[in-house]
Each structure stands twice: as C-alpha cells, then as structure tokens.
Design a protein around this motif. Structure first.
Motif, PDB file in Angstrom:
ATOM      1  N   LEU A  84     -50.481  -5.375  60.367  1.00 37.13           N
ATOM      2  CA  LEU A  84     -49.768  -5.321  59.087  1.00 37.13           C
ATOM      3  C   LEU A  84     -50.787  -5.164  57.967  1.00 37.13           C
ATOM      4  O   LEU A  84     -51.769  -5.914  57.905  1.00 37.13           O
ATOM      5  CB  LEU A  84     -48.955  -6.595  58.897  1.00 37.13           C
ATOM      6  CG  LEU A  84     -48.263  -6.780  57.550  1.00 37.13           C
ATOM      7  CD1 LEU A  84     -47.215  -5.702  57.332  1.00 37.13           C
ATOM      8  CD2 LEU A  84     -47.641  -8.174  57.461  1.00 37.13           C
ATOM      9  N   ARG A 112     -47.379   9.312  66.711  1.00 39.13           N
ATOM     10  CA  ARG A 112     -46.702   8.134  66.194  1.00 39.13           C
ATOM     11  C   ARG A 112     -45.199   8.352  66.236  1.00 39.13           C
ATOM     12  O   ARG A 112     -44.712   9.482  66.224  1.00 39.13           O
ATOM     13  CB  ARG A 112     -47.161   7.807  64.774  1.00 39.13           C
ATOM     14  CG  ARG A 112     -46.746   8.822  63.713  1.00 39.13           C
ATOM     15  CD  ARG A 112     -47.367   8.465  62.360  1.00 39.13           C
ATOM     16  NE  ARG A 112     -46.987   9.407  61.310  1.00 39.13           N
ATOM     17  CZ  ARG A 112     -47.489   9.394  60.085  1.00 39.13           C
ATOM     18  NH1 ARG A 112     -48.411   8.475  59.743  1.00 39.13           N
ATOM     19  NH2 ARG A 112     -47.089  10.277  59.188  1.00 39.13           N
ATOM     20  N   ALA A 145     -41.840   6.568  64.323  1.00 40.26           N
ATOM     21  CA  ALA A 145     -41.221   5.625  63.404  1.00 40.26           C
ATOM     22  C   ALA A 145     -39.793   5.353  63.864  1.00 40.26           C
ATOM     23  O   ALA A 145     -39.197   6.184  64.565  1.00 40.26           O
ATOM     24  CB  ALA A 145     -41.232   6.194  61.988  1.00 40.26           C
ATOM     25  N   SER A 172     -46.366   3.440  53.054  1.00 39.28           N
ATOM     26  CA  SER A 172     -45.266   2.834  53.804  1.00 39.28           C
ATOM     27  C   SER A 172     -44.724   3.805  54.860  1.00 39.28           C
ATOM     28  O   SER A 172     -44.295   3.388  55.937  1.00 39.28           O
ATOM     29  CB  SER A 172     -44.153   2.395  52.862  1.00 39.28           C
ATOM     30  OG  SER A 172     -43.693   3.492  52.089  1.00 39.28           O
ATOM     31  N   ASP A 232     -46.337   5.611  56.725  1.00 44.40           N
ATOM     32  CA  ASP A 232     -47.198   5.620  57.913  1.00 44.40           C
ATOM     33  C   ASP A 232     -46.775   4.561  58.929  1.00 44.40           C
ATOM     34  O   ASP A 232     -47.325   4.510  60.032  1.00 44.40           O
ATOM     35  CB  ASP A 232     -48.662   5.380  57.522  1.00 44.40           C
ATOM     36  CG  ASP A 232     -49.239   6.494  56.672  1.00 44.40           C
ATOM     37  OD1 ASP A 232     -49.961   6.187  55.696  1.00 44.40           O
ATOM     38  OD2 ASP A 232     -48.968   7.676  56.979  1.00 44.40           O
ATOM     39  N   THR A 233     -45.829   3.720  58.548  1.00 43.51           N
ATOM     40  CA  THR A 233     -45.349   2.691  59.459  1.00 43.51           C
ATOM     41  C   THR A 233     -44.740   3.327  60.701  1.00 43.51           C
ATOM     42  O   THR A 233     -43.838   4.169  60.606  1.00 43.51           O
ATOM     43  CB  THR A 233     -44.299   1.807  58.759  1.00 43.51           C
ATOM     44  OG1 THR A 233     -44.929   1.075  57.707  1.00 43.51           O
ATOM     45  CG2 THR A 233     -43.664   0.827  59.746  1.00 43.51           C
ATOM     46  N   GLN A 254     -48.438  -1.101  67.107  1.00 41.43           N
ATOM     47  CA  GLN A 254     -47.615  -1.082  65.911  1.00 41.43           C
ATOM     48  C   GLN A 254     -48.467  -1.120  64.647  1.00 41.43           C
ATOM     49  O   GLN A 254     -49.352  -1.970  64.511  1.00 41.43           O
ATOM     50  CB  GLN A 254     -46.651  -2.275  65.905  1.00 41.43           C
ATOM     51  CG  GLN A 254     -45.802  -2.409  64.657  1.00 41.43           C
ATOM     52  CD  GLN A 254     -44.728  -1.344  64.565  1.00 41.43           C
ATOM     53  OE1 GLN A 254     -44.012  -1.082  65.523  1.00 41.43           O
ATOM     54  NE2 GLN A 254     -44.599  -0.727  63.381  1.00 41.43           N
ATOM     55  N   VAL A 255     -48.177  -0.209  63.747  1.00 44.89           N
ATOM     56  CA  VAL A 255     -48.787  -0.210  62.420  1.00 44.89           C
ATOM     57  C   VAL A 255     -47.662  -0.381  61.407  1.00 44.89           C
ATOM     58  O   VAL A 255     -46.703   0.404  61.394  1.00 44.89           O
ATOM     59  CB  VAL A 255     -49.549   1.098  62.145  1.00 44.89           C
ATOM     60  CG1 VAL A 255     -49.999   1.165  60.687  1.00 44.89           C
ATOM     61  CG2 VAL A 255     -50.746   1.213  63.079  1.00 44.89           C
ATOM     62  N   THR A 256     -47.768  -1.407  60.586  1.00 44.11           N
ATOM     63  CA  THR A 256     -46.770  -1.667  59.559  1.00 44.11           C
ATOM     64  C   THR A 256     -47.454  -1.719  58.208  1.00 44.11           C
ATOM     65  O   THR A 256     -48.390  -2.509  58.015  1.00 44.11           O
ATOM     66  CB  THR A 256     -46.030  -2.986  59.825  1.00 44.11           C
ATOM     67  OG1 THR A 256     -45.432  -2.948  61.123  1.00 44.11           O
ATOM     68  CG2 THR A 256     -44.942  -3.208  58.769  1.00 44.11           C
ATOM     69  N   VAL A 257     -46.998  -0.871  57.301  1.00 44.39           N
ATOM     70  CA  VAL A 257     -47.573  -0.810  55.957  1.00 44.39           C
ATOM     71  C   VAL A 257     -46.538  -1.325  54.978  1.00 44.39           C
ATOM     72  O   VAL A 257     -45.440  -0.758  54.866  1.00 44.39           O
ATOM     73  CB  VAL A 257     -47.996   0.621  55.594  1.00 44.39           C
ATOM     74  CG1 VAL A 257     -48.674   0.640  54.224  1.00 44.39           C
ATOM     75  CG2 VAL A 257     -48.921   1.193  56.652  1.00 44.39           C
ATOM     76  N   SER A 258     -46.878  -2.390  54.292  1.00 40.93           N
ATOM     77  CA  SER A 258     -45.940  -2.979  53.333  1.00 40.93           C
ATOM     78  C   SER A 258     -46.199  -2.395  51.947  1.00 40.93           C
ATOM     79  O   SER A 258     -47.344  -2.207  51.530  1.00 40.93           O
ATOM     80  CB  SER A 258     -46.097  -4.499  53.306  1.00 40.93           C
ATOM     81  OG  SER A 258     -47.396  -4.850  52.872  1.00 40.93           O
TER      82      SER A 258
END
Length: 127
Positions: free
Chosen positions: A11, A38, A40, A88, A90-91, A122-126
């Motif tokens: 994250l 990737r 999503a 975001s 890129d999540t 998992q990649v999560t961009v806030s």
C-alpha cells in the motif's frame, strides 16, 4: 520447470514509489523476454512492461511510460519493476511472466503468449 516468484507489492500513497521483484528459476534471460502484467478489479489483464531477450529493448504501456522502469539482474535471476509517481489507477494485482524468444512479438509485446506466469502481488495506491 520454470518458476516465477513475485514480491514487493503493498500500500502506497499517490505519488509514492514501489519496487516489484520477480525471482526466476528454470529460465534464463537469454531464453526469452520477461514481462510484467497487471489486472485491476473488473478489468482485463494488461501488459505493463517487457524486456526483450538477452537484455534487449524495453517496452512500456503508454500509461506507465516515464514512470516505470523494468530491469534484470542475471546474477540474481531477478526481473524488477521500479514504479514511481504512482497513481490510484495503478492499483492492481501485478504478475511477472516469461515469454519464450520464438513467441515474443516486439510489435505486439503485450499480447505475446506467456510461457509461465508468476503469482500476483497486490499494489494499492491510495489517493
């Protein structure tokens, strides 16, 4: 057997950076291209970046060009994806993949048949 082990997801806030790594066994960088894809939620898997066989040219999706960098380390049998200025959008779950040289299409790298997939990270961009 070819095995790919991806790691490095997490994250991160928008504008931040992450580096994904994929340890490769049973496959050398002379055998083919190494790629990152990737997926999503609710979307199809898409090509992010590839490096051609034998440390050849690199390829990037327009959405990540200038922000992401793919690289290989033969001594460590590792392919990495440095991701900067994350957004975001890129999540996603990111997958490394190996593509045999004979099947790697430099004109359509994102659709080259994949020989082996790694497990996702998992990649999560806030925002």
């Amino acid at each position: 057997d070819v095995q790919l082990q991806a790691s490095g997801g997490g994250l991160v806030q928008a504008g931040g950076s992450l580096k994904l790594s994929c340890v490769v066994s049973g496959f050398t960088f002379d055998d083919g291209a190494m790629c990152w894809f990737r997926q999503a939620p609710g979307r199809e898997r898409e090509g992010v970046s590839c490096v051609a066989p034998s440390d050849g040219p690199t390829f990037y999706a327009p959405s990540v060009k200038g922000r992401f960098t793919i690289s290989t380390d033969s001594a460590k049998s590792t392919v990495s994806l440095q991701m900067n200025s994350l957004k975001s959008e890129d999540t996603a779950v990111y997958f490394c993949a190996a593509v045999r040289t004979s099947l790697f299409d430099t004109n359509a790298w994102w659709s080259s048949p994949v020989d082996t997939w790694g497990q996702g990270t998992q990649v999560t961009v806030s925002s």
